[in-house]
Design a protein around this motif. Structure first.
Motif, PDB file in Angstrom:
ATOM      1  N   GLY A   1       0.827  -1.204   0.000  1.00  0.00           N
ATOM      2  CA  GLY A   1       0.000   0.000   0.000  1.00  0.00           C
ATOM      3  C   GLY A   1       0.853   1.243   0.000  1.00  0.00           C
ATOM      4  O   GLY A   1       2.063   1.196  -0.229  1.00  0.00           O
ATOM      5  N   LEU A   2       0.181   2.352   0.256  1.00  0.00           N
ATOM      6  CA  LEU A   2       0.842   3.659   0.321  1.00  0.00           C
ATOM      7  C   LEU A   2       1.047   4.034   1.780  1.00  0.00           C
ATOM      8  O   LEU A   2       0.094   3.967   2.583  1.00  0.00           O
ATOM      9  CB  LEU A   2      -0.028   4.715  -0.372  1.00  0.00           C
TER      10      LEU A   2
ATOM     11  N   GLN B   1       3.415   6.828   4.489  1.00  0.00           N
ATOM     12  CA  GLN B   1       4.302   7.987   4.592  1.00  0.00           C
ATOM     13  C   GLN B   1       5.691   7.565   5.090  1.00  0.00           C
ATOM     14  O   GLN B   1       5.820   6.551   5.789  1.00  0.00           O
ATOM     15  CB  GLN B   1       3.709   9.020   5.539  1.00  0.00           C
TER      16      GLN B   1
ATOM     17  N   PRO C   1      11.435   6.486   1.281  1.00  0.00           N
ATOM     18  CA  PRO C   1      11.002   6.516  -0.124  1.00  0.00           C
ATOM     19  C   PRO C   1      11.746   5.499  -0.985  1.00  0.00           C
ATOM     20  O   PRO C   1      11.156   4.948  -1.929  1.00  0.00           O
ATOM     21  CB  PRO C   1      11.315   7.951  -0.542  1.00  0.00           C
TER      22      PRO C   1
ATOM     23  N   THR D   1      10.342   2.010  -1.871  1.00  0.00           N
ATOM     24  CA  THR D   1       9.270   1.885  -2.851  1.00  0.00           C
ATOM     25  C   THR D   1       9.610   0.859  -3.923  1.00  0.00           C
ATOM     26  O   THR D   1      10.743   0.813  -4.409  1.00  0.00           O
ATOM     27  CB  THR D   1       8.993   3.245  -3.514  1.00  0.00           C
TER      28      THR D   1
ATOM     29  N   GLN E   1       2.529  -3.990  -4.401  1.00  0.00           N
ATOM     30  CA  GLN E   1       3.162  -2.670  -4.528  1.00  0.00           C
ATOM     31  C   GLN E   1       3.273  -2.006  -3.168  1.00  0.00           C
ATOM     32  O   GLN E   1       2.299  -1.934  -2.417  1.00  0.00           O
ATOM     33  CB  GLN E   1       2.336  -1.786  -5.472  1.00  0.00           C
ATOM     34  N   VAL E   2       4.462  -1.503  -2.894  1.00  0.00           N
ATOM     35  CA  VAL E   2       4.698  -0.681  -1.703  1.00  0.00           C
ATOM     36  C   VAL E   2       5.184   0.690  -2.182  1.00  0.00           C
ATOM     37  O   VAL E   2       6.154   0.779  -2.939  1.00  0.00           O
ATOM     38  CB  VAL E   2       5.754  -1.324  -0.783  1.00  0.00           C
ATOM     39  N   THR E   3       4.490   1.714  -1.756  1.00  0.00           N
ATOM     40  CA  THR E   3       4.864   3.070  -2.118  1.00  0.00           C
ATOM     41  C   THR E   3       5.053   3.887  -0.852  1.00  0.00           C
ATOM     42  O   THR E   3       4.131   3.971  -0.030  1.00  0.00           O
ATOM     43  CB  THR E   3       3.805   3.732  -3.001  1.00  0.00           C
ATOM     44  N   VAL E   4       6.233   4.450  -0.701  1.00  0.00           N
ATOM     45  CA  VAL E   4       6.538   5.276   0.469  1.00  0.00           C
ATOM     46  C   VAL E   4       6.684   6.713  -0.015  1.00  0.00           C
ATOM     47  O   VAL E   4       7.639   7.053  -0.717  1.00  0.00           O
ATOM     48  CB  VAL E   4       7.819   4.810   1.183  1.00  0.00           C
ATOM     49  N   SER E   5       5.710   7.518   0.338  1.00  0.00           N
ATOM     50  CA  SER E   5       5.689   8.887  -0.169  1.00  0.00           C
ATOM     51  C   SER E   5       4.854   9.762   0.746  1.00  0.00           C
ATOM     52  O   SER E   5       3.869   9.300   1.341  1.00  0.00           O
ATOM     53  CB  SER E   5       5.106   8.911  -1.583  1.00  0.00           C
ATOM     54  N   SER E   6       5.248  11.033   0.836  1.00  0.00           N
ATOM     55  CA  SER E   6       4.454  11.990   1.608  1.00  0.00           C
ATOM     56  C   SER E   6       3.454  12.698   0.700  1.00  0.00           C
ATOM     57  O   SER E   6       2.677  13.530   1.174  1.00  0.00           O
ATOM     58  CB  SER E   6       5.374  12.983   2.293  1.00  0.00           C
TER      59      SER E   6
END
Length: 122
Positions: free
Chosen positions: A10-11, A13, A87, A90, A117-122
């Motif tokens: 997932g998404l 922070q 980040p 990701t 999917q792995v998304t690391v984002s602010s």
């Protein structure tokens, strides 16, 4: 037929956590090893962490100290607890699973999942 299914991506922070799961099912016996690999855009696939049926663990440099890997032999399931995410973590996380196909330990095979999917984002 054997199925390997990843879940938990997932998404999140930066600084957050995620727990990935990989479950193997079908005509399999004991686990040899299961592992997580990451494919980031434009980069080669790399080892994140793996674990043997006996519990020996191995971590890629980027995961060491932040991620933990565990398993439930009864469920043929492996878990990856990811903390302090960055980040650069990701990517698509793939599970590879190696199992014996008989109870004599003479035949084995490795299967791969579709990825999560792995998304690391602010």
């Amino acid at each position: 037929q054997v199925h390997v299914v990843e879940s938990g991506g997932g998404l999140v922070q930066p600084g957050g956590s995620l727990r990935l799961s990989c479950a193997a099912s079908g005509s399999i016996f004991s686990m040899i090893s299961m592992g997580w690999y990451r494919q980031a855009p434009g980069k080669a696939r790399e080892l994140v962490a793996d674990i043997t049926g006996g519990g020996t663990t191995n971590f890629g440099d980027s995961a060491r100290g932040r991620f933990t890997i565990s398993k439930d032999n009864a469920k043929n399931t492996m878990y990856l607890q990811m903390n302090s995410l960055k980040p650069e973590d990701t990517g698509v996380y793939y599970c590879d699973a190696a199992f014996y196909l008989d109870d004599h330990g003479t035949t084995w095979h490795t299967w791969g999942g579709q990825g999560t999917q792995v998304t690391v984002s602010s």
